[in-house]
Scaffold this active site. Structure first.
Site, mmCIF file in Angstrom:
data_model
loop_
_atom_site.group_PDB
_atom_site.id
_atom_site.type_symbol
_atom_site.label_atom_id
_atom_site.label_comp_id
_atom_site.label_asym_id
_atom_site.label_seq_id
_atom_site.Cartn_x
_atom_site.Cartn_y
_atom_site.Cartn_z
ATOM 1 N N GLU A 28 0.843 -1.198 0.000
ATOM 2 C CA GLU A 28 0.000 0.000 0.000
ATOM 3 C C GLU A 28 0.878 1.248 0.000
ATOM 4 O O GLU A 28 2.005 1.221 0.507
ATOM 5 C CB GLU A 28 -0.922 -0.061 1.242
ATOM 6 C CG GLU A 28 -1.760 1.152 1.525
ATOM 7 C CD GLU A 28 -2.797 1.486 0.461
ATOM 8 O OE1 GLU A 28 -2.438 1.527 -0.718
ATOM 9 O OE2 GLU A 28 -3.959 1.748 0.833
ATOM 10 N N ASP A 29 0.349 2.316 -0.560
ATOM 11 C CA ASP A 29 1.130 3.560 -0.602
ATOM 12 C C ASP A 29 1.256 4.197 0.772
ATOM 13 O O ASP A 29 2.339 4.583 1.207
ATOM 14 C CB ASP A 29 0.497 4.555 -1.596
ATOM 15 C CG ASP A 29 -0.999 4.793 -1.357
ATOM 16 O OD1 ASP A 29 -1.575 4.205 -0.423
ATOM 17 O OD2 ASP A 29 -1.603 5.574 -2.127
ATOM 18 N N ASP A 60 -3.014 5.521 6.878
ATOM 19 C CA ASP A 60 -3.437 6.754 7.532
ATOM 20 C C ASP A 60 -4.292 6.374 8.738
ATOM 21 O O ASP A 60 -3.771 5.993 9.781
ATOM 22 C CB ASP A 60 -4.185 7.594 6.490
ATOM 23 C CG ASP A 60 -4.570 8.964 6.985
ATOM 24 O OD1 ASP A 60 -4.049 9.404 8.014
ATOM 25 O OD2 ASP A 60 -5.416 9.612 6.334
ATOM 26 N N PHE A 77 -0.910 16.243 4.212
ATOM 27 C CA PHE A 77 -1.336 15.522 3.019
ATOM 28 C C PHE A 77 -0.182 15.457 2.022
ATOM 29 O O PHE A 77 0.391 16.475 1.646
ATOM 30 C CB PHE A 77 -2.556 16.198 2.396
ATOM 31 C CG PHE A 77 -3.327 15.261 1.522
ATOM 32 C CD1 PHE A 77 -4.173 14.315 2.075
ATOM 33 C CD2 PHE A 77 -3.175 15.293 0.148
ATOM 34 C CE1 PHE A 77 -4.860 13.411 1.277
ATOM 35 C CE2 PHE A 77 -3.865 14.397 -0.664
ATOM 36 C CZ PHE A 77 -4.711 13.460 -0.096
ATOM 37 N N ARG A 98 0.174 12.176 -9.108
ATOM 38 C CA ARG A 98 0.602 10.782 -8.949
ATOM 39 C C ARG A 98 1.927 10.501 -9.638
ATOM 40 O O ARG A 98 2.700 9.659 -9.212
ATOM 41 C CB ARG A 98 -0.427 9.836 -9.606
ATOM 42 C CG ARG A 98 -1.603 9.496 -8.767
ATOM 43 C CD ARG A 98 -2.327 8.300 -9.383
ATOM 44 N NE ARG A 98 -3.747 8.334 -9.103
ATOM 45 C CZ ARG A 98 -4.296 7.946 -7.965
ATOM 46 N NH1 ARG A 98 -3.537 7.500 -6.987
ATOM 47 N NH2 ARG A 98 -5.595 8.005 -7.805
HETATM 48 P P1 IMP Z 1 -6.868 5.112 5.545
HETATM 49 O O1 IMP Z 1 -8.001 4.185 5.317
HETATM 50 O O2 IMP Z 1 -7.298 6.350 6.289
HETATM 51 O O3 IMP Z 1 -5.653 4.477 6.169
HETATM 52 O O4 IMP Z 1 -6.462 5.700 4.141
HETATM 53 C C1 IMP Z 1 -5.723 5.030 3.233
HETATM 54 C C2 IMP Z 1 -5.865 5.636 1.868
HETATM 55 O O5 IMP Z 1 -6.145 7.037 1.904
HETATM 56 C C3 IMP Z 1 -4.568 5.505 1.125
HETATM 57 O O6 IMP Z 1 -4.538 4.333 0.386
HETATM 58 C C4 IMP Z 1 -4.547 6.714 0.236
HETATM 59 O O7 IMP Z 1 -5.176 6.419 -0.969
HETATM 60 C C5 IMP Z 1 -5.370 7.739 0.969
HETATM 61 N N1 IMP Z 1 -4.521 8.716 1.679
HETATM 62 C C6 IMP Z 1 -4.335 8.827 3.014
HETATM 63 N N2 IMP Z 1 -3.493 9.829 3.308
HETATM 64 C C7 IMP Z 1 -3.126 10.348 2.113
HETATM 65 C C8 IMP Z 1 -2.219 11.400 1.738
HETATM 66 O O8 IMP Z 1 -1.575 12.086 2.558
HETATM 67 N N3 IMP Z 1 -2.095 11.624 0.389
HETATM 68 C C9 IMP Z 1 -2.766 10.908 -0.539
HETATM 69 N N4 IMP Z 1 -3.608 9.923 -0.237
HETATM 70 C C10 IMP Z 1 -3.775 9.635 1.081
#
Ligand code: IMP
Length: 174
Positions: free
Chosen positions: A98-99, A102, A151, A164
């Site tokens: 995963e990238d 969060d 972000f 991207r």
């Molecule tokens: P989570 O479910 O809150 O952990 O969010 C995960 C997803 O939110 C990641 O796979 C990203 O696609 C997106 N995301 C969360 N933080 C960022 C950020 O700082 N930049 C871009 N995408 C983010």
């Protein structure tokens, strides 16, 4: 959101170096095994492409697509799977790539989903970890960099589908 400025967080060179280190660790940990690497679309596609080319053990790839962010930079909090994997993972060694981690809600959803299919092992590799924002208690097994709140874009990560393609990672400043 018109006036966006970006500040560099990780350069292309720093990213490449860290990806190699992660790949070396993963190759050691899975020596003698075959790995199925599951990338989460869309954000992980660049990191995953770099990572698997540095991993020295055989691996197969598949992708899932999950969405939690709507337009903009705040999570909707509701995770939806819009594309499932197409590979049987029963009794296999699985690495989710995963990238960014969060709140952890997206990953928790996918892990629960995959665990039901009884893989032999299931580990998580994320390039960036915003640990302080976690809403579920969740740790990745491999982390590129831990970052503060903010972000970030580039290296696969987008803001409204922009940035991207950037080889470097930036923090967005409004
Ligand atoms: P989570 O479910 O809150 O952990 O969010 C995960 C997803 O939110 C990641 O796979 C990203 O696609 C997106 N995301 C969360 N933080 C960022 C950020 O700082 N930049 C871009 N995408 C983010």
């Amino acid at each position: 959101m018109d006036k966006i400025s970006k500040e560099i967080l990780f350069s292309k060179d720093a990213i490449q170096k860290r990806v190699r280190e992660l790949a070396d660790q993963i190759s050691k940990d899975y020596e003698g095994k075959e790995l199925i690497v599951i990338g989460i679309l869309k954000g992980a596609f660049i990191f995953m492409a770099d990572l698997i080319r540095e991993i020295s053990i055989p691996c197969r790839v598949d992708f899932a697509r999950l969405a939690s962010y709507g337009a903009g930079s705040e999570s909707s909090g509701k995770v939806v799977m819009t594309k499932d994997i197409e590979t049987s993972i029963k009794d296999k060694d699985i690495l989710i790539v995963e990238d960014i981690l969060d709140t952890g809600l997206t990953m928790q959803y996918l892990v629960d989903w995959l665990e039901e299919r009884n893989p032999r092992s299931l580990k998580i590799c994320v390039f960036l970890d915003k640990r302080k924002r976690r809403k579920v208690s969740f740790e990745a097994d491999y982390v590129g960099f831990t970052i503060e709140d903010g972000f970030v874009v580039g290296y696969g990560l987008d803001f409204n589908e922009k940035y991207r393609f950037s080889p470097d990672i930036y923090v967005i400043k409004q």
